[in-house]
Design an enzyme around this catalytic site. Structure first.
Site, mmCIF file in Angstrom:
data_model
loop_
_atom_site.group_PDB
_atom_site.id
_atom_site.type_symbol
_atom_site.label_atom_id
_atom_site.label_comp_id
_atom_site.label_asym_id
_atom_site.label_seq_id
_atom_site.Cartn_x
_atom_site.Cartn_y
_atom_site.Cartn_z
ATOM 1 N N ASP A 71 0.392 -25.386 66.926
ATOM 2 C CA ASP A 71 2.195 -25.302 65.496
ATOM 3 C C ASP A 71 1.331 -25.896 65.259
ATOM 4 O O ASP A 71 2.227 -27.547 66.419
ATOM 5 C CB ASP A 71 2.988 -24.988 67.202
ATOM 6 C CG ASP A 71 4.002 -24.532 66.016
ATOM 7 O OD1 ASP A 71 4.382 -23.656 65.148
ATOM 8 O OD2 ASP A 71 5.473 -24.127 66.801
ATOM 9 N N ASP A 128 31.009 -33.186 0.519
ATOM 10 C CA ASP A 128 30.031 -33.095 2.612
ATOM 11 C C ASP A 128 29.700 -33.643 2.721
ATOM 12 O O ASP A 128 28.477 -34.277 1.629
ATOM 13 C CB ASP A 128 29.059 -32.540 2.817
ATOM 14 C CG ASP A 128 28.901 -31.295 3.776
ATOM 15 O OD1 ASP A 128 28.784 -32.371 4.587
ATOM 16 O OD2 ASP A 128 27.932 -30.436 3.601
ATOM 17 N N ASP A 143 0.565 -19.001 65.278
ATOM 18 C CA ASP A 143 1.501 -18.462 64.763
ATOM 19 C C ASP A 143 0.308 -17.953 63.199
ATOM 20 O O ASP A 143 0.113 -18.713 62.735
ATOM 21 C CB ASP A 143 3.073 -18.984 64.249
ATOM 22 C CG ASP A 143 3.399 -20.619 63.979
ATOM 23 O OD1 ASP A 143 2.397 -20.557 62.776
ATOM 24 O OD2 ASP A 143 3.932 -20.853 63.837
ATOM 25 N N ASP A 194 33.324 -32.767 6.625
ATOM 26 C CA ASP A 194 33.715 -32.008 5.495
ATOM 27 C C ASP A 194 35.021 -32.882 4.816
ATOM 28 O O ASP A 194 36.464 -33.107 5.332
ATOM 29 C CB ASP A 194 33.956 -30.702 5.671
ATOM 30 C CG ASP A 194 32.912 -30.007 6.306
ATOM 31 O OD1 ASP A 194 31.624 -31.030 5.688
ATOM 32 O OD2 ASP A 194 32.481 -29.184 6.291
ATOM 33 N N ASP A 207 68.121 -0.462 59.758
ATOM 34 C CA ASP A 207 67.086 -1.685 59.983
ATOM 35 C C ASP A 207 65.612 -2.204 60.150
ATOM 36 O O ASP A 207 65.081 -1.150 60.760
ATOM 37 C CB ASP A 207 68.187 -2.164 60.900
ATOM 38 C CG ASP A 207 67.758 -4.415 61.080
ATOM 39 O OD1 ASP A 207 67.670 -4.752 60.314
ATOM 40 O OD2 ASP A 207 69.092 -4.538 61.659
ATOM 41 N N ASP A 239 1.312 -1.209 0.021
ATOM 42 C CA ASP A 239 0.178 -0.117 -0.202
ATOM 43 C C ASP A 239 0.813 1.610 0.106
ATOM 44 O O ASP A 239 1.093 1.065 0.859
ATOM 45 C CB ASP A 239 -0.860 -0.108 1.685
ATOM 46 C CG ASP A 239 -1.801 1.141 1.244
ATOM 47 O OD1 ASP A 239 -2.180 1.773 0.006
ATOM 48 O OD2 ASP A 239 -2.961 0.671 1.734
ATOM 49 N N ASP A 262 70.088 -2.472 64.095
ATOM 50 C CA ASP A 262 69.387 -3.566 64.711
ATOM 51 C C ASP A 262 68.701 -3.694 66.285
ATOM 52 O O ASP A 262 67.687 -4.050 66.288
ATOM 53 C CB ASP A 262 70.267 -5.279 64.991
ATOM 54 C CG ASP A 262 69.193 -6.073 65.152
ATOM 55 O OD1 ASP A 262 68.259 -6.663 64.242
ATOM 56 O OD2 ASP A 262 69.479 -7.026 65.954
ATOM 57 N N GLU A 304 61.921 -3.141 56.701
ATOM 58 C CA GLU A 304 63.234 -2.250 56.061
ATOM 59 C C GLU A 304 62.533 -1.089 55.413
ATOM 60 O O GLU A 304 63.490 0.015 55.489
ATOM 61 C CB GLU A 304 63.927 -3.385 55.773
ATOM 62 C CG GLU A 304 64.120 -4.613 56.300
ATOM 63 C CD GLU A 304 65.525 -4.378 57.143
ATOM 64 O OE1 GLU A 304 66.111 -3.166 56.783
ATOM 65 O OE2 GLU A 304 66.170 -5.453 57.805
ATOM 66 N N ASP A 310 70.777 -3.969 55.916
ATOM 67 C CA ASP A 310 70.860 -5.567 55.369
ATOM 68 C C ASP A 310 69.994 -6.039 54.630
ATOM 69 O O ASP A 310 70.699 -7.054 54.819
ATOM 70 C CB ASP A 310 71.874 -5.860 56.490
ATOM 71 C CG ASP A 310 70.399 -5.521 57.711
ATOM 72 O OD1 ASP A 310 69.765 -5.389 57.518
ATOM 73 O OD2 ASP A 310 70.409 -6.009 58.955
#
Length: 1734
Positions: free
Chosen positions: A1454, A808, A1513, A883, A1182, A565, A1311, A1220, A1241
């Site tokens: 319960d 194939d 409950d 293949d 040290d 259309d 030290d 150190e 050291d």
């Protein structure tokens, strides 16, 4: 008194102990129930005259025995022990049977017997039946075989032999032969059966001094006979029975029967075992038999002499004519049976037992036998043991057919049912089941009814739609006609109004139009055609298509026929296309206007390009419209011709729309490969068996059926079939039918089931079946994939072979057969009433979708084509799964090789696709490549696939793009560098942000793909050259081979270097790049010589690498790869073109890599490790770290030789390396601007400063794994401090020196100072106020009037010169500044009031904070984050529960869970009477409202009356509409307690705990897990436990303690007299008066006591506890406003349920204080300051 009739059956039952002893002597066992069943019900049906009460007639017994021992399916092996025992009783009757047995007849012998007299010649000996010469000693003429006491070891020899007709061996003595012939000639030869029976009753001949070890039979009067095994018997036994490994029980029963009936000797036993068992099975049986030998004490022995005596492995010298020899033989057989039973017992495997399920047509009794056999075989349990009856019953119920199992589970009182009861119930259900014919008829009837209903509904909807459209069209026509009349007549003209009696046809009065005489009668003529649009022109489902011009497109996977259309502005869809967008448009039509919505974007792939379009959804439109918008995008052309309008594309081709996966999109752009003209005439006719079009389905004839092994722990998986549309089912139905006709699919019954998925083929309405085998793949053993790699597959194709053939294979996987044992794995469900199929189908060939299918097929095809490769060495045959590529040097060779290959494939049973074949061509397409003249190109289809992809918007779309483009990376130089900005966006959890860098990389990849060059195929006969370059951490290279004077590219390589290598200097990065690309190039060169050319002289670097950059492992790896002179050589240094990576004609400036690396030093060029002569300072550093009292302490120090310059403690846990670094950094900071010699050291600190620091900086402080290095901040501080001194020398010295040199003294002092500093209290790193931070400047303090008043009250003084107040020697901070400071600190830490106060006190602030504590409390309380997370400290006073005023009026309920539970009971429903504490508990299988209502109406109400109040409950069983409706109907007030407040139901919650604790103790004491059985005892304890008033619930309810008996009192006379009923009633009245009323008053007094209410009021803001918090979710939600309150609960705005006061806490609303805020503005150089609420 009557008399009872004694029958043989009743006689045996009365002496059952003797019967069992006789059976034991026969080495068999019998059961009383089965004895009665076989005698009274089974054997009378054999038709031999067996009475129901039994008989001792030997003739009838032998006839029954022959029926029982019948071979094949007509035999009854389970009845062998019982008929053998009957025969033994009748043949040698015990004393209680002799009066009922007729006397025996003496018959002459006809069967061969043992020699009775001495023989002058020794008997012949054979290897199978040896002869023995017993010692000469007097013995009776009739050897006594049976002892008088009927010992158990001799009765085994009295069994009847089977009816063998073979004669025994003749006597070796010729005279004996003549005598025997004479004797036999006088008596007619009877049948073999009569001969054998008579032989047993004949008297024996004279004694013989020599006996043969033949199978023995005991004839009449103790005569021994021999009946050898025949070869036919052995053959039948072996071939008609399963192997020992397959079914040891069945073979053991056979051997037991043979041992019982044939009485074989030791040699016969060996022959029998050797025939029926394998060598390994026989050894296992003999070993188990020797283990069963028992010693003198009755226990198994291991003494060799006893074992060899009872069960010898070599031929023994037993004399079977003596009782001792026969006893040895009987013991040997018993041990042999024990060995068979023990060796046949498999390891315990309950999964095998669970896998035994009832078949659809299997009776419950047969299923039970199979189940018991599985228990015997796979478990150590005896299914006949009464202790195992429960387990067998449960397995019988759960593994029965679903229909039977469900009904058995619903049986009442299931735990009291025996296994026999369950089998009888199952038999009833089984016999009432629906037959297959009835089921098929029902399914067919239901299908027809459903189809009829659907058809009727469609017709009704169609009629309704027709009527609706007719009405709309009538209105439209009326509007059009009226408008036309108005236009013609220039005004409105109405039809004149008729009178009540006026005719509408002739306008006369007196009659109506239907009775008008002038109105013509007769059949109505044809309707006049109109040019207007009518209902018949409208399209819809099941109607005619729209008028021309029309076009069919695929939208959303569904074909839609559009009306073209050109007058429509937008394209329109009428059916629901899926999700709709939020956009809408107003559409004006003939009948009015209406708003319609747009669809979401639809991606459409066309031959003319890619279109993304959004349609307008207008359901009222007659047809889908193809408007100008889509026609423009399609570049459509409309041609008007004589036959009508035609819509084509811009090139004149028809428009088509396809939808398919992106990985297959390139196929759209491929030009169709037409088969060769000669293919249809010559190749197809010459090799019809090689093509799928002429040879049919293939079958690999040389390949055995495949067995698919499962994992050890795998169990069958059953997944229901997914819902399938009617269209999809019809689409795959022809494929299923075709596969069934070809035998690839067959019906089956399997515990495995996986769903079938219908996949629609693009552009068609055809579907193909695809099976979802993912769950099967998980349970199948993995195999190593050997499928070739497409990346280097073409490396085996030399450029000299330029004639190609590509094949194939069609339906390749279907060429391999599946073994029948593996076929059930791949079953799926399929129903087709038209074909008569309703059940499961499975594959007989290798299915698609199975993970190992490609590997299995690839290996099979390689094996089959191995001979072809050997016979044609000049041809190149490449195979990638299905293949195949064949290459030759000339056309003739290619044709001859193709013919040979097709002939081979046809002979082997493989079929190739003629449509896809490319025969003898110079240019072919293989694996997505275009091969021509020894080169390979990317096909245009591959390029178009990448070019046609839109810009990615999600990480998944980006991964799809990179995957598609990465396939082509060999053609793109520098692909890794181009795609570098894209890869970070593909990581999981990364924000997808598409920026300019990503767009640039995306476009560069597409552009590079368009200019992709042709690559040569690797020629493995020539050397390769690899040109390598490196840039910014990316290695790039091109692999080439010389073609004449030129270099032809073979592949472009690129890769990103790892983080460690990326931080090296350029020359070392080039080494890493060469190593990476050499490894990738090796996949293409296949180990051929490789020459490396690069802009750097890296060979010297590889031979002598610098130790400061490379680790030993990496250095070894590089040298092993690059110094392999046989494979890798280095060419001269060349300058490369950055675009092509090929050498430039001019040479670049050379450089020395070693020299550059030597110059690449640390961050400071003048840094040295030798002392500076004119240094200002010489310091020693040290660091120390050690454990003291379980805590790691650390410290650092800087000293000279004699004094400490700096020392400090470090935080606990600091490592020695970090200490150190800190010490060295501190020394450099203190020597800023000076000349410094510093000794350390620490190798770590020294190497970091000199070497590693620069390396770390270059690679971003990352490790090789991409993580941050340790001590990152300290290393950065050290690198920064290196530049502070004027001159610097960092020198390494030995630690812990003992000399007296200056270096040793300074190191020891450093030290010692570090250790002493570590022991001191370390600085508090949690202090919030840092001394080094910049404090507030007092000059900016602004004091308010309130601050000034407080300062005057404190007595503070004002400092005029500095402009601030001073108190206690510190500047006073105003209230507003204090609030801002504390609020900022709290937001950083979110500490509480107490901890922040302690830290502030410890921090020694230089300011006095005004109202600090009050402000701090306010800041902590008003923090929203803390309020949402911190726990509440508020405590609510204990409340009082409402109780009933008498028993039975108020109950609490319960559910509690009790696991494990037998018979499905896993819940306990507990009722507690709040007045008395009386407990009622009921085990249940489900926690539902139906159970609650049932117990309330059936248990509580009949016994205690109708409750008035119930409390529980908020569980779903109590809040359900069912429970609440029952309570409303019965007038019960059901009170639901607060959620997550167990104290509200405290009484029932406490009794739950008591019951479960009691049950736990009882189960441990009783040793059982059946808590349902022990529940009454637990309730007894709960009902007799004193309550808070000292009375038990039993005493409150009944007025007296429960009746107990004192078993220690011998005088029971006082307990015999019970009180009268009147006394009981008086006692109960007294209880009601003296106990119930005071107890009710006590409960009422507790209610009158005042309860401390909660502090919350209406209008307050509160936080509400979140009971179910997720990960990192705050604990509180809100705040909410309180609407209503009770003493214990609240109701807040926004939550419908009442909330307990313990579940809320107060929310502090901070007041709005004005403050300054910074806001952005549109101008980047301006900011906006506003004053308002913070």
């Amino acid at each position: 008194m009557g008399q009872t009739v004694t029958t043989p059956l009743s006689l045996t039952l009365e002496h059952w102990g003797d019967v069992q002893r006789i059976a034991s002597n026969q080495s068999v066992g019998v059961k009383k129930r089965r004895w009665v069943t076989f005698c009274s019900a089974e054997w009378p049906t054999f038709g031999v005259g067996w009475p129901q009460d039994g008989t001792f007639n030997l003739d009838i017994i032998l006839q029954v025995k022959s029926k029982v021992f019948s071979p094949g399916p007509h035999g009854h092996p389970d009845q062998v022990p019982y008929i053998v025992t009957w025969e033994a009783i009748a043949y040698e009757p015990p004393p209680w049977v002799k009066p009922f047995v007729s006397p025996k007849l003496s018959l002459s012998p006809t069967a061969p017997i043992l020699p009775s007299g001495p023989s002058t010649q020794p008997p012949p000996r054979s290897a199978l039946y040896p002869a023995f010469t017993p010692s000469i000693k007097p013995r009776p003429s009739k050897p006594q075989v049976l002892s008088d006491d009927g010992g158990p070891l001799i009765d085994l020899l009295t069994e009847d032999p089977p009816p063998y007709g073979e004669q025994g061996p003749s006597s070796p003595d010729g005279d004996g032969d003549r005598e025997e012939a004479t004797s036999t000639s006088e008596i007619p030869a009877p049948s073999p059966m009569v001969s054998r029976l008579r032989g047993k009753r004949d008297p024996p001949a004279a004694d013989s001094t020599t006996s043969r070890a033949f199978p023995l039979r005991l004839g009449g009067n103790g005569q021994l006979q021999y009946w050898p095994f025949s070869s036919s018997d052995l053959y039948n036994w072996k071939n008609n029975n399963p192997s020992f490994s397959e079914d040891p029980g069945k073979l053991t029963a056979l051997i037991e029967s043979v041992l019982t009936t044939h009485q074989p000797t030791w040699d016969d036993c060996q022959q029998l075992l050797g025939t029926l068992l394998t060598g390994e099975e026989k050894q296992r049986v003999l070993l188990e038999a020797r283990k069963a030998v028992r010693g003198n004490d009755g226990r198994p022995t291991q003494l060799p002499n006893e074992v060899n005596s009872a069960f010898p492995l070599e031929r023994p010298d037993w004399d079977y004519t003596t009782p001792e020899g026969r006893n040895h033989l009987v013991l040997y057989r018993q041990l042999l049976l024990a060995g068979l039973q023990n060796a046949g017992r498999s390891p315990t495997n309950l999964a095998k037992v669970k896998g035994i399920t009832q078949g659809p047509n299997e009776s419950p009794s047969a299923f039970l036998e199979r189940l018991k056999e599985a228990y015997r075989r796979y478990t150590p349990y005896d299914p006949e043991d009464p202790g195992q009856e429960t387990n067998v019953s449960m397995s019988f119920i759960w593994q029965s057919a679903p229909a039977i199992g469900r009904k058995l589970e619903r049986l009442e009182d299931l735990k009291s049912k025996t296994l026999g009861d369950l089998v009888r119930e199952a038999e009833k259900i089984f016999n009432k089941r629906e037959t297959p014919e009835e089921r098929e008829e029902r399914i067919r009837r239901e299908t027809e009814e459903k189809e009829e209903r659907r058809r009727a509904g469609d017709e009704q909807r169609e009629k309704e739609r027709d009527r609706r459209r007719q009405r709309e069209m009538s209105k439209l026509l009326a509007t059009v006609v009226t408008g036309q009349r108005q236009d013609r007549q220039g005004g409105e003209r109405r039809r004149p109004q008729l009178d009540k009696d006026q005719c509408a046809y002739c306008k006369e009065k007196g009659h109506w139009a239907k009775d008008c005489p002038k109105k013509p009668r007769g059949p109505r003529g044809p309707r006049p055609q109109t040019s207007l649009l009518t209902l018949d022109d409208q399209g819809g489902q099941g109607q005619e298509p729209p008028p021309e011009p029309r076009i069919t497109l695929t939208v959303g996977g569904q074909p839609v026929t559009f009306l073209v259309d050109t007058g429509a502005q937008h394209s329109v869809l009428t059916q629901n296309p899926g999700p709709l967008s939020d956009r809408s448009a107003w559409v004006q039509g003939a009948t009015g206007g209406k708003r319609y919505r747009w669809t979401t974007d639809r991606k459409v792939h066309l031959a003319t390009g890619k279109v993304t379009h959004s349609f307008l959804h207008v359901p009222d439109c007659p047809y889908p419209l193809l408007g100008r918008d889509l026609l423009t995008k399609l570049k459509a052309q409309i041609h008007f011709e004589g036959s009508g309008a035609q819509v084509v594309g811009p090139k004149g081709q028809p428009l088509q729309v396809l939808t398919l996966g992106i990985e297959d999109e390139y196929r759209l752009h491929e030009t169709s490969t037409e088969p060769d003209v000669s293919l249809g005439s010559t190749w197809l006719s010459d090799f019809p068996q090689a093509w799928a079009e002429t040879g049919g389905m293939g079958l690999a004839v040389r390949q055995a059926p495949l067995i698919i092994p499962l994992k050890a722990t795998s169990t069958p998986v059953s997944i229901q079939q997914y819902p399938m549309s009617h269209e999809a089912r019809l689409g795959i139905k022809p494929h299923i039918q075709r596969l069934l006709d070809q035998g690839i699919l067959v019906p089956c019954q399997s515990p495995w089931n996986t769903p079938l998925l219908p996949v629609k083929k693009p552009g068609t309405n055809d579907y193909r079946p695809v099976q979802d085998l993912r769950e099967v793949n998980k349970r199948v053993e993995d195999i190593h994939p050997t499928v070739p790699n497409p990346y280097n597959l073409l490396s085996g194709l030399p450029p000299s072979h330029q004639w190609y053939t590509v094949l194939d294979l069609k339906d390749a996987f279907f060429c391999l057969r599946l073994h029948p044992t593996s076929q059930p794995l791949f079953a799926f469900e399929w129903r087709d009433p038209g074909m008569g199929i309703s059940g499961q189908l499975t594959w007989t060939r290798l299915p698609q979708g199975f993970k190992n299918s490609p590997t299995l097929f690839d290996e099979a095809l390689h094996r089959d084509l191995a001979d072809f490769r050997i016979q044609h060495p000049d041809l190149i045959l490449l195979q990638y799964v299905d293949d195949i590529l064949l290459a030759a040097t000339s056309e003739l060779d290619c044709q001859q090789g193709t013919r040979a290959l097709l002939q081979t494939l046809g002979d082997l049973g493989y079929r190739a696709s003629a449509k896809k074949a490319q025969i003898c061509q110079k240019q072919v397409k293989y694996l997505g490549y275009l091969l021509r003249e020894g080169q390979r190109w990317l096909t245009e289809a591959r390029k178009e696939t990448v070019m046609g992809q839109p810009v990615p918007k999600t990480p998944r779309q980006l991964r799809e793009f990179l995957g598609t483009a990465g396939f082509c990376r060999l053609w793109i130089p520098g692909f890794a560098e181009m795609a570098a900005p894209l890869y970070p966006l593909t990581k999981t959890g990364t924000l997808f942000s598409w920026g300019p860098d990503q767009q640039k990389a995306y476009q560069e990849i597409k552009q590079a793909l368009l200019t992709a060059p042709a690559l040569g195929l690797p020629d493995l006969t020539k050397p390769f050259e690899l040109f390598v370059d490196e840039k910014q951490g990316y290695a790039k290279g091109v692999l080439t081979q010389k073609l004449g004077p030129w270099r032809r590219p073979v592949a472009y390589l690129s890769k990103k270097l790892d983080p460690v290598a990326a931080g090296w200097p350029p020359c070392l990065r080039m080494v890493a790049a060469i190593a990476v690309l050499t490894k990738d190039a090796g996949k293409l060169t296949m180990g051929q010589p490789l020459v490396i050319l690069a802009p750097h002289a890296v060979e010297a670097l590889v031979k002598q690498p610098p130790d400061r950059w490379l680790s030993n492992a990496r250095m070894t790896h590089y040298q092993a790869m690059l110094l392999d002179t046989d494979r890798v050589q280095f060419g001269p240094v060349v300058a490369l073109n950055p675009a092509t990576l090929l050498p430039l004609p001019e040479e670049g400036a050379p450089h020395d890599c070693l020299e550059i690396l030597a110059e690449t030093h640390g961050t400071r060029p003048d840094l040295t490790d030798q002392p500076i002569p004119d240094a200002d300072h010489t310091w020693y550093t040290d660091g120390s770290s050690f454990l003291q009292e379980g805590q790691r302490k650390a410290g650092a120090a800087v000293t000279t030789e004699t004094e400490v310059i700096w020392a400090g403690a470090l935080p606990a846990g600091t490592s020695a390396q970090r200490a150190e670094l800190i010490a060295l950094t501190q020394a450099l900071k203190m020597a800023e601007g000076k000349r410094l010699n510093v000794y350390t050291d620490s190798r770590y600190a020294f190497a970091t400063a000199h070497i590693h620091g620069e390396i770390y900086r270059r690679r971003g402080l990352l490790t090789s794994e991409g993580r941050e290095i340790k001590n990152k901040s300290e290393i950065l501080a050290l690198l920064k401090a290196l530049f502070l001194p004027k001159r610097l020398s960092i020198i390494h010295c030995l630690g812990h020196q003992k000399g007296d040199s200056a270096e040793a003294r300074g190191n020891r002092l450093a030290d010692q100072a570090a250790r002493e500093a570590a022991i001191k209290t370390p600085p508090d790193t949690s202090t919030l106020l840092i001394e080094d931070s910049t404090p507030y400047t007092p000059a900016y303090f602004h004091y308010t009037e309130t601050d000034l008043k407080k300062l005057r009250d404190l007595g503070a003084t004002y400092n005029q010169s500095k402009g601030y107040w001073v108190f206690q020697g510190k500047p006073v901070m105003p209230d507003q500044f204090v609030f801002e400071l504390l609020d900022s600190l709290h937001r950083l830490t979110h500490l509480g009031y107490q901890k922040m106060k302690a830290l502030l006190d410890r921090g020694e602030s230089p300011y006095y904070m005004l109202n600090r504590d009050k402000t701090l409390q306010y800041v902590a309380d008003s923090c929203t984050v803390c309020a949402q997370v911190n726990a509440s400290k508020a405590k609510i006073g204990a409340g009082v529960r409402v109780r009933g005023h008498r028993p039975g009026t108020h109950w609490e309920i319960d559910f509690t869970e009790v696991k494990p539970g037998l018979y499905g009971y896993k819940y306990l429903l507990v009722f507690v009477d709040t007045f008395s504490g009386w407990v009622e508990a009921f085990p249940t299988k489900r926690e539902t409202a139906r159970v609650v209502s049932k117990k309330l109406l059936e248990e509580i109400f009949p016994r205690f009356g109708m409750p008035q109040v119930l409390g529980s409950d908020n569980g779903p069983a109590f809040t359900s509409q069912v429970s609440q409706s029952v309570a409303d109907l019965l007038g019960i007030d059901w009170k639901l307690h607060c959620a997550y407040r167990p104290q509200s139901s405290g009484q029932v919650e406490r009794i739950n705990r008591t019951i479960k604790e009691t049950l736990t103790k009882l189960t441990l004491a009783a040793g059982t897990r059946d808590w349902v059985l022990l529940l009454p005892l637990a309730l007894y304890r709960a009902r007799n436990t004193p309550g808070p008033h000292g009375l038990t619930p039993y005493e409150i309810l009944y007025g007296a303690p429960p009746p107990l008996v004192n078993f220690h009192d011998p005088d029971m006379s006082e307990l015999t007299n019970s009180p009268s009923l009147q006394a009981h009633l008086q006692a109960l009245q007294t209880v009601q008066r003296e106990i119930w009323k005071p107890l009710a008053e006590a409960y009422r007094d507790r209610l009158d006591q005042p309860v401390i209410p909660h502090p919350f009021r209406i209008g307050d803001s509160v936080w509400v506890r979140r009971h179910q918090t997720k990960n990192l979710e705050p604990r509180w939600k809100g705040p909410y406003t309180v609407l209503l309150t009770t003493p214990t609960a609240l109701k807040v705005d926004g939550i419908s349920a009442w909330i307990h006061a313990a579940h809320v806490k107060a929310a502090t609303t901070p007041p709005i204080k004005p403050s300054w805020r910074v806001q952005r503005s549109q101008n980047p150089l301006k900011i906006r300051l506003t004053r308002g609420a913070p």
